[in-house]
Design a protein around this motif. Sequence first.
Motif, PDB file in Angstrom:
ATOM      1  N   TRP A 237      -6.641   8.907 -12.177  1.00 37.80           N
ATOM      2  CA  TRP A 237      -5.208   8.887 -11.879  1.00 37.80           C
ATOM      3  C   TRP A 237      -4.976   9.182 -10.400  1.00 37.80           C
ATOM      4  O   TRP A 237      -5.581  10.080  -9.831  1.00 37.80           O
ATOM      5  N   PHE A 241       0.619   8.513  -9.614  1.00 33.10           N
ATOM      6  CA  PHE A 241       0.784   8.443 -11.066  1.00 33.10           C
ATOM      7  C   PHE A 241       0.984   9.831 -11.666  1.00 33.10           C
ATOM      8  O   PHE A 241       1.819  10.017 -12.557  1.00 33.10           O
ATOM      9  N   SER A 312      11.649   0.983  -7.437  1.00 31.06           N
ATOM     10  CA  SER A 312      11.769   1.408  -8.838  1.00 31.06           C
ATOM     11  C   SER A 312      13.038   2.224  -9.055  1.00 31.06           C
ATOM     12  O   SER A 312      13.766   2.017 -10.033  1.00 31.06           O
ATOM     13  N   PHE A 342       8.546   1.381 -19.077  1.00 29.44           N
ATOM     14  CA  PHE A 342       7.130   1.127 -19.343  1.00 29.44           C
ATOM     15  C   PHE A 342       6.542   0.098 -18.374  1.00 29.44           C
ATOM     16  O   PHE A 342       5.371   0.199 -18.001  1.00 29.44           O
ATOM     17  N   ILE A 343       7.342  -0.858 -17.940  1.00 25.47           N
ATOM     18  CA  ILE A 343       6.870  -1.819 -16.932  1.00 25.47           C
ATOM     19  C   ILE A 343       6.564  -1.090 -15.621  1.00 25.47           C
ATOM     20  O   ILE A 343       5.514  -1.300 -14.998  1.00 25.47           O
ATOM     21  N   GLY A 345       5.998   2.173 -15.289  1.00 27.61           N
ATOM     22  CA  GLY A 345       4.888   3.097 -15.544  1.00 27.61           C
ATOM     23  C   GLY A 345       3.543   2.403 -15.450  1.00 27.61           C
ATOM     24  O   GLY A 345       2.585   2.939 -14.878  1.00 27.61           O
ATOM     25  N   LEU A 346       3.464   1.194 -15.988  1.00 23.03           N
ATOM     26  CA  LEU A 346       2.228   0.414 -15.914  1.00 23.03           C
ATOM     27  C   LEU A 346       1.887   0.084 -14.462  1.00 23.03           C
ATOM     28  O   LEU A 346       0.727   0.150 -14.043  1.00 23.03           O
ATOM     29  N   GLY A 347       2.928  -0.250 -13.701  1.00 29.35           N
ATOM     30  CA  GLY A 347       2.716  -0.566 -12.279  1.00 29.35           C
ATOM     31  C   GLY A 347       2.162   0.625 -11.525  1.00 29.35           C
ATOM     32  O   GLY A 347       1.214   0.494 -10.745  1.00 29.35           O
ATOM     33  N   TYR A 349       0.507   3.123 -12.770  1.00 27.04           N
ATOM     34  CA  TYR A 349      -0.833   3.438 -13.281  1.00 27.04           C
ATOM     35  C   TYR A 349      -1.888   2.557 -12.611  1.00 27.04           C
ATOM     36  O   TYR A 349      -2.979   3.023 -12.269  1.00 27.04           O
ATOM     37  N   LEU A 350      -1.541   1.272 -12.406  1.00 25.24           N
ATOM     38  CA  LEU A 350      -2.503   0.323 -11.835  1.00 25.24           C
ATOM     39  C   LEU A 350      -2.504   0.328 -10.317  1.00 25.24           C
ATOM     40  O   LEU A 350      -3.381  -0.257  -9.698  1.00 25.24           O
TER      41      LEU A 350
END
Length: 351
Positions: A237, A241, A312, A342-343, A345-347, A349-350
């Motif tokens: 992480w 994140f 964001s 969630f979109i 959050g995924l961004g 995370y990656l």
Amino acid sequence: MGKIFAILVFVGVPLSVAGSLMHWPSLVMFAVYCVTIIALSSYMGRATESLAIVTGPRIGGLLNATFGNAVELIISIFALKAGLVAVVLASLTGSVLGNLLLVAGLSFFMGGIKFKRQTFNVYDARHNSALLMFAVIVAFVVPEIFSMTMNESKTLSLSIGISIVLIGLYLAALFFRLVTHRGVYTHQEEGREEFHEEPEWDKKKSIIILLLATLAVAYVSEGLVHTFEAVGEKFGWSELFIGVIIVAIVGNAAEHASAILMAMKNKMDVAVEIAVGSTLQIAMFVAPLLVLLSLFFEKPMPLVFTVPELISMVTAVFLAVSISNDGETNWFEGLTLLAAYFIMGLGFYLL
């Protein structure tokens, strides 16, 4: 729920102390600290709520404004002390996204499953919308734009100036709602029910619990901050994140749960106030206060976010404003907010 939090507090606090003294593995302590802070924040929220009922709307509003985000403020102060400026800025971003998308989304969704159409005070919604757009779009985007042509010293000076303006406007907003215009918009809509509340604890007990819980949160938060590096390395992480998702959720978990429960009881005014009011408090009080407090540490924190964080937050504000400005909601609008969270959050995370 109260009994569960009580068990977690009476187990978590001793484990936090024992684990710290005995140097338990960072991953174990990270989990213990997170659960303990969530339970303690529940007690802080309940004590503040009881005091707010006992002291009346004006003092109560001030108490809620002061202690509403106390847990996250405490965690952020220790993070600043440790030099983790990126984590603090990310946690502020996470609070804005978490309140406007996750909390509001879950509240609208869960309440909308039980009630086909839920309404809330449209006047409050419109008033808060203007403040949200100012706080996030003007106060957060402007430093980023100007910092592109400034050195570090001038950027920090700009951040300090903006922080002072934000805190001043936030205090003025409290004065507007609690003094000069208190109750002006409360009864504008027909068919609203009045809820007479009884405090869970008396004044003396509430103050004692609030003080003890605040001290315990301060102790546990310092330990939590020292586990970030090890946890980040273990799970891959980034600091971004950890701040946006982990710290933001842990610092506001109890308040989030309260908003969802209120929505399921069809008390949407309360649920929306928790989600939006908390966001305003983060953007207009907690963030600028942390900028000023950071001046006392080795590494000052300018009010400058990364581009993904800014985009964001601005997106979250526009989406929340467009959905809430009509004063009513349903489960599908809640699902839309959750999908956006969630979109993003995924961004992160990656990233």
